[in-house]
Motif scaffolding. Structure first.
Motif, PDB file in Angstrom:
ATOM      1  N   ASP A 129      -3.418  10.578  -3.415  1.00  0.00           N
ATOM      2  CA  ASP A 129      -3.483   9.362  -4.222  1.00  0.00           C
ATOM      3  C   ASP A 129      -3.094   8.152  -3.379  1.00  0.00           C
ATOM      4  OD1 ASP A 129      -0.735   8.900  -4.240  1.00  0.00           O
ATOM      5  OD2 ASP A 129      -0.418   9.937  -6.119  1.00  0.00           O
ATOM      6  N   GLN A 130      -3.592   7.017  -3.767  1.00  0.00           N
ATOM      7  CA  GLN A 130      -3.325   5.798  -3.015  1.00  0.00           C
ATOM      8  C   GLN A 130      -3.287   4.626  -3.977  1.00  0.00           C
ATOM      9  OE1 GLN A 130      -6.127   4.916   0.093  1.00  0.00           O
ATOM     10  NE2 GLN A 130      -4.763   3.437   1.035  1.00  0.00           N
ATOM     11  N   GLU A 131      -2.268   3.803  -3.836  1.00  0.00           N
ATOM     12  CA  GLU A 131      -2.159   2.626  -4.688  1.00  0.00           C
ATOM     13  C   GLU A 131      -2.032   1.394  -3.794  1.00  0.00           C
ATOM     14  OE1 GLU A 131       0.770   2.839  -7.724  1.00  0.00           O
ATOM     15  OE2 GLU A 131      -0.134   1.158  -8.794  1.00  0.00           O
ATOM     16  N   THR A 132      -2.869   0.414  -4.043  1.00  0.00           N
ATOM     17  CA  THR A 132      -2.863  -0.793  -3.223  1.00  0.00           C
ATOM     18  C   THR A 132      -2.809  -2.011  -4.126  1.00  0.00           C
ATOM     19  OG1 THR A 132      -4.417   0.365  -1.799  1.00  0.00           O
ATOM     20  CG2 THR A 132      -4.056  -1.927  -1.295  1.00  0.00           C
ATOM     21  N   THR A 133      -1.929  -2.925  -3.811  1.00  0.00           N
ATOM     22  CA  THR A 133      -1.947  -4.221  -4.501  1.00  0.00           C
ATOM     23  C   THR A 133      -2.056  -5.302  -3.434  1.00  0.00           C
ATOM     24  OG1 THR A 133       0.458  -4.311  -4.471  1.00  0.00           O
ATOM     25  CG2 THR A 133      -0.560  -3.490  -6.479  1.00  0.00           C
ATOM     26  N   GLN A 134      -2.764  -6.340  -3.745  1.00  0.00           N
ATOM     27  CA  GLN A 134      -3.076  -7.334  -2.710  1.00  0.00           C
ATOM     28  C   GLN A 134      -3.250  -8.713  -3.303  1.00  0.00           C
ATOM     29  OE1 GLN A 134      -6.681  -6.215  -0.723  1.00  0.00           O
ATOM     30  NE2 GLN A 134      -5.633  -5.962   1.212  1.00  0.00           N
ATOM     31  N   PHE A 135      -2.696  -9.698  -2.646  1.00  0.00           N
ATOM     32  CA  PHE A 135      -3.060 -11.087  -2.906  1.00  0.00           C
ATOM     33  C   PHE A 135      -4.079 -11.435  -1.837  1.00  0.00           C
ATOM     34  CE2 PHE A 135       0.581 -12.102  -5.642  1.00  0.00           C
ATOM     35  CZ  PHE A 135      -0.086 -12.903  -6.555  1.00  0.00           C
ATOM     36  N   ARG A 136      -5.186 -11.990  -2.232  1.00  0.00           N
ATOM     37  CA  ARG A 136      -6.243 -12.193  -1.238  1.00  0.00           C
ATOM     38  C   ARG A 136      -6.855 -13.585  -1.355  1.00  0.00           C
ATOM     39  NH1 ARG A 136     -10.970  -7.847  -1.214  1.00  0.00           N
ATOM     40  NH2 ARG A 136      -9.395  -6.603  -0.167  1.00  0.00           N
ATOM     41  N   ASN A 181       0.848  -1.173   0.000  1.00  0.00           N
ATOM     42  CA  ASN A 181       0.000   0.000   0.000  1.00  0.00           C
ATOM     43  C   ASN A 181       0.893   1.235   0.000  1.00  0.00           C
ATOM     44  OD1 ASN A 181      -1.588   2.227   1.073  1.00  0.00           O
ATOM     45  ND2 ASN A 181      -3.156   0.681   1.511  1.00  0.00           N
ATOM     46  N   SER A 182       0.681   2.123  -0.945  1.00  0.00           N
ATOM     47  CA  SER A 182       1.434   3.381  -0.933  1.00  0.00           C
ATOM     48  C   SER A 182       0.465   4.519  -1.175  1.00  0.00           C
ATOM     49  CB  SER A 182       2.529   3.368  -1.993  1.00  0.00           C
ATOM     50  OG  SER A 182       1.963   3.226  -3.265  1.00  0.00           O
ATOM     51  N   SER A 183       0.686   5.610  -0.500  1.00  0.00           N
ATOM     52  CA  SER A 183      -0.212   6.750  -0.681  1.00  0.00           C
ATOM     53  C   SER A 183       0.535   8.068  -0.525  1.00  0.00           C
ATOM     54  CB  SER A 183      -1.372   6.681   0.313  1.00  0.00           C
ATOM     55  OG  SER A 183      -0.921   6.908   1.609  1.00  0.00           O
ATOM     56  N   GLU A 184      -0.039   9.081  -1.144  1.00  0.00           N
ATOM     57  CA  GLU A 184       0.536  10.420  -1.043  1.00  0.00           C
ATOM     58  C   GLU A 184      -0.600  11.409  -0.890  1.00  0.00           C
ATOM     59  OE1 GLU A 184       3.527  11.431  -3.984  1.00  0.00           O
ATOM     60  OE2 GLU A 184       2.819  13.507  -3.928  1.00  0.00           O
ATOM     61  N   THR A 185      -0.476  12.257   0.119  1.00  0.00           N
ATOM     62  CA  THR A 185      -1.510  13.262   0.354  1.00  0.00           C
ATOM     63  C   THR A 185      -0.853  14.628   0.427  1.00  0.00           C
ATOM     64  OG1 THR A 185      -2.721  11.653   1.682  1.00  0.00           O
ATOM     65  CG2 THR A 185      -3.396  13.934   1.903  1.00  0.00           C
ATOM     66  N   SER A 186      -1.339  15.553  -0.381  1.00  0.00           N
ATOM     67  CA  SER A 186      -0.812  16.919  -0.329  1.00  0.00           C
ATOM     68  C   SER A 186      -1.933  17.862   0.089  1.00  0.00           C
ATOM     69  CB  SER A 186      -0.309  17.364  -1.697  1.00  0.00           C
ATOM     70  OG  SER A 186       0.688  16.517  -2.139  1.00  0.00           O
ATOM     71  N   ARG A 187      -1.592  18.781   0.941  1.00  0.00           N
ATOM     72  CA  ARG A 187      -2.582  19.769   1.383  1.00  0.00           C
ATOM     73  C   ARG A 187      -1.940  21.143   1.357  1.00  0.00           C
ATOM     74  NH1 ARG A 187      -8.046  18.574   2.405  1.00  0.00           N
ATOM     75  NH2 ARG A 187      -8.131  16.356   2.822  1.00  0.00           N
ATOM     76  N   SER A 188      -2.695  22.123   0.967  1.00  0.00           N
ATOM     77  CA  SER A 188      -2.172  23.480   1.071  1.00  0.00           C
ATOM     78  C   SER A 188      -3.166  24.344   1.844  1.00  0.00           C
ATOM     79  CB  SER A 188      -1.926  24.055  -0.320  1.00  0.00           C
ATOM     80  OG  SER A 188      -3.090  23.980  -1.085  1.00  0.00           O
ATOM     81  N   TYR A 189      -2.653  25.199   2.692  1.00  0.00           N
ATOM     82  CA  TYR A 189      -3.496  26.039   3.546  1.00  0.00           C
ATOM     83  C   TYR A 189      -3.211  27.501   3.236  1.00  0.00           C
ATOM     84  CZ  TYR A 189      -3.964  21.790   6.238  1.00  0.00           C
ATOM     85  OH  TYR A 189      -4.215  20.510   6.621  1.00  0.00           O
TER      86      TYR A 189
END
Lengths: 248, 220
Positions: free
Chosen positions: B199-206, A85-93
């Motif tokens: 953004d979010q990327e998920t890969t999974q064996f289930r 699982n990888s994620s990136e969140t950007s926020r600007s205020y």
């Protein structure tokens, strides 16, 4: 009386039921049910609004008759996944004196597994009637494991970046004995409805752990938490209502 | 520690006795012939029976059908396709909503004893799903982006089912089945909420148990 003697007596009672059952087999063809040696059945739970669900296990719940009086019931649930699982969140205020922007990125992997096995030896006190009383007992085992590991990074526009990691781990298992007692009503020779009470005595173990570390420049912040608990417990299970379909 | 040891001893003893009993006893086949449509060339449509005995789609929202090659073996095929495109007006903001969903399931089904009144069957086969959902919100006056959301996922895997089918009459049957699936899933999500980006990327064996299916088969 020692534990071994108690187990011996229980096994003797079980053997008696099996022997008694073989004598009843001869009259099986006359009966309006399928409680006969060698018959197989699948059980399904019936819940609200006549929706079918799993009975004794999410993957399968099946029963095999060893004799008209005795049967072996087996339930299995198995579920698991492993992934990234990888994620990136950007926020600007927008704020007085200028704007600020930050980005949070996380990269990690997750895994979990759930396994439930329950087996029971069932004894039918009557087999001639259309409604038959039964009771059963047998071992029950549950295992659950959940693990998450994430690397985290916080990037700010005006202040130093932060990075670190966050790990979570949970493992629980229980082993014990299930007891159930209920009635089975045969609507036809191979279709029956079952309603049963149940209770179990089990040993339960739970271990949980969370670790996190966070660095800003050379300064770190660490957090560790762990919990280890063990219990003996007696639990009454919810009443189960279901349908049994017999086949060979 | 002693308690755990005692429990393990009892568990092992129980399994040993049980395996002896199972080996010693021979299952007697009580075969009864009955009329049903499990014959070569027969076709059927499947419907799921859900809450309050209402019929819904079974494997695939569009069609779920089965064809028998022999009385024992059949191919069950499910197709689901959902394409939606819409526009909503919320006053200052308007939203474009586009959805595409595709599901394909094919299973080889094997009946252990097709002449019995209640038939056990086992099935296995591939499954593929693809979903794409885009929501785009714009300010009506300026046309500038207000928010945007993109969600795309696909799954490829193998299904296994085991169930029983009971024929109420020759060409109508009810079936109940357990199932499990093993598969690989990939999901990507992207959104631009107010003053931000995510953004979010998920890969999974289930490996998972399917929910119990209860349905109706009509043969023709």
């Amino acid at each position: 009386m020692t534990g071994r003697q108690k187990v011996g007596i229980l096994l003797l009672i079980a053997a008696m039921f099996i022997v008694m059952g073989t004598f009843n087999q001869a009259r099986a063809e006359d009966r309006e049910n399928y409680l006969v040696r060698g018959s197989w059945s699948m059980q399904f739970g019936i819940v609200r609004d006549f929706t079918l669900t799993s009975f004794n296990g999410g993957l399968i719940s099946a029963k095999r008759h060893l004799s008209p009086n005795t049967a072996f019931r087996f339930g299995l649930s198995l579920r698991g996944d492993v992934g990234d699982n990888s994620s990136e969140t950007s926020r600007s205020y927008e704020q007085p004196g200028g704007g600020e922007e930050f980005t949070r990125t996380s990269d990690g992997n997750t895994s979990n597994l759930i396994l439930n096995i329950s087996t029971q030896l069932m004894f039918y006190s009557t087999i001639e009637k259309s409604v038959n009383l039964y009771f059963g007992f047998g071992p029950n085992f549950n295992y659950s494991r959940d693990k998450d590991e994430f690397d985290l990074e916080y990037t700010y526009e005006d202040i130093p970046d932060r990075d670190g990691f966050e790990n979570r781990y949970m493992r629980s298992w229980s082993a014990g004995f299930l007891g159930s007692w209920g009635v089975e009503l045969f609507a036809s020779k191979k279709i029956s409805f079952i309603a049963e009470y149940g209770a179990r005595i089990e040993y339960y173990s739970l271990y949980r752990e969370t670790n996190s570390e966070e660095y800003v420049d050379e300064t770190g912040r660490f957090e560790n938490f762990s919990e280890d608990s063990h219990d003996f417990r007696i639990i009454s299970d919810a009443v189960k209502f279901g349908i049994s379909l017999y086949f060979n | 520690m002693i308690c755990i040891k005692n429990f393990l001893t009892i568990l092992v003893t129980f399994f040993l006795i049980l395996s002896c009993v199972l080996t010693a006893q021979e299952g007697k086949a009580l075969q009864e012939d009955s009329k049903n449509s499990l014959i070569s060339g027969s076709r059927s449509l499947q419907f799921r029976i859900s809450n309050n005995l209402t019929l819904t789609s079974f494997e695939g929202a569009m069609i779920s059908a089965k064809k028998h090659f022999t009385s024992n073996s059949a191919l069950r095929f499910g197709l689901g396709l959902d394409i939606r495109s819409g526009q909503e007006d919320y006053g200052a903001v308007e939203e474009d909503d586009n959805l595409f969903e595709l599901e394909l399931i094919a299973q080889y089904i094997y009946y252990t004893s097709p002449k019995a009144p209640v038939n056990l069957y086992l099935g296995t086969g591939p499954q593929f799903t693809y979903n794409r959902h885009v929501q785009d919100r714009n300010y009506e006056e300026t046309g500038e982006d207000a928010a945007w959301q993109y969600d795309r996922s696909w799954t490829i895997g193998l299904l296994a089912t085991f169930g029983v089918e009971w024929f109420a009459i020759e060409n109508i049957s009810f079936f109940c089945e357990y199932g499990a699936s093993i598969g690989y899933q990939s999901r990507y999500m992207e959104s631009t909420p107010y003053q931000g980006y995510q953004d979010q990327e998920t890969t999974q064996f289930r490996l998972s148990s399917q929910t119990v299916d209860f349905g109706l088969s009509v043969y023709f």
